[in-house]
Design an enzyme around this catalytic site. Structure first.
Site, PDB file in Angstrom:
ATOM      1  N   ASP A  74      40.186  49.196  33.817  1.00 26.76           N
ATOM      2  CA  ASP A  74      39.860  48.302  32.702  1.00 26.76           C
ATOM      3  C   ASP A  74      40.560  48.873  31.480  1.00 26.76           C
ATOM      4  OD1 ASP A  74      38.211  46.718  34.258  1.00 26.76           O
ATOM      5  OD2 ASP A  74      36.403  47.840  33.769  1.00 26.76           O
ATOM      6  N   ASP A 107      32.399  37.779  41.275  1.00 25.91           N
ATOM      7  CA  ASP A 107      31.460  38.772  40.769  1.00 25.91           C
ATOM      8  C   ASP A 107      30.103  38.463  41.394  1.00 25.91           C
ATOM      9  OD1 ASP A 107      33.532  39.622  39.226  1.00 25.91           O
ATOM     10  OD2 ASP A 107      32.655  39.087  37.299  1.00 25.91           O
TER      11      ASP A 107
END
EC number: 4.3.2.10
Length: 254
Positions: free
Chosen positions: A131, A12
């Protein structure tokens, strides 16, 4: 022959640095992307995933410069996402050195982005990212967008079907229930997903121990396991993980 399972560290990126949050918040800086990527390649990672976590939340530009720098030093496949809204964004990242592009929130808003991306760059370059969070009242895994902050009306399994039908050559699916918990992958979610689609599925969220990877590969038909913090902080070493998986009969590249 069975395709080898893949171990995929996720990086990330925020402000050009590698960070890892728990459930998408409380970020903690852990290093330089190029050095991290080189270390993962040396350790035997099969691929790397980059997510620009500022892109979707704060409308930042994607991580072109990071991808360019990493791709000059690292030769395993790179999958990149975060804030991708157009096929031009995809093209710039591919030109910078990305092998695959993943699209999450924007695909929900504009599903034609997947269709168009697959037509221009080929299905092998387009990854549909989901997600998903279990919704007890509806009895479905619900799709969330905007970094996992906004629920949609979509059923994750049905959405996976549509992404593949539109040309996604791979799916990257994060269990929001498991993400950051280190209590194991969501076996039920990935069992359903891997059975539902005919493209590779990458599982993300929940890795806390070597046994979690063993369970994922032994109990589902999932193709790849993604993790971040357990790798970033050295809690699991990739060479040891791969040896354990191989000893347990999982097809894996050592």
């Amino acid at each position: 022959m069975t395709l080898a399972k893949r171990i995929v560290p996720a990086l990330d990126i925020k402000n050009g640095r590698v960070v890892k949050g728990v459930n998408f918040v409380n970020l903690r800086e852990v290093g330089d992307p190029v050095e991290s990527a080189k270390a993962y390649q040396a350790a035997g990672a099969d691929e790397l995933v980059f997510l620009d976590i500022t892109a979707t939340l704060e409308e930042r530009d994607t991580i072109m410069s990071v991808v360019d720098a990493v791709s000059r030093e690292v030769f395993i496949p790179l999958t990149v996402g975060g804030g991708i809204r157009t096929t031009e964004d995809m093209g710039r990242l591919i030109k910078a050195g990305a092998d695959k592009i993943f699209v999450n929130s924007e695909a929900v808003k504009n599903p034609a982005l997947i269709t168009d991306g697959a037509k221009i760059f080929g299905s092998q370059a387009i990854v549909g990212a989901i997600d998903a969070k279990w919704d007890e009242s509806a009895g479905i895994y619900r799709v969330y967008v905007s970094g996992g902050s906004k629920p949609t009306s979509l059923d994750a399994i049905e959405w996976a079907f549509e992404l593949v039908a539109r040309g996604a050559g791979e799916l990257l699916v994060t269990s929001m229930d498991a993400d950051g918990t280190k209590k194991g992958y969501d076996i039920q979610l990935y069992d359903q997903l891997a059975d539902a689609v005919n493209v590779p599925v990458v599982a993300s969220g929940g890795a806390g121990s070597t046994q979690d990877f063993v369970n994922l590969f032994e109990k589902t038909k999932i193709d790849a396991a993604l993790a971040a913090s357990v790798f970033h902080f050295g809690e699991i070493k990739i060479p040891n993980l791969k040896r354990t998986l191989k000893d347990d009969g999982v097809e894996i590249r050592i």
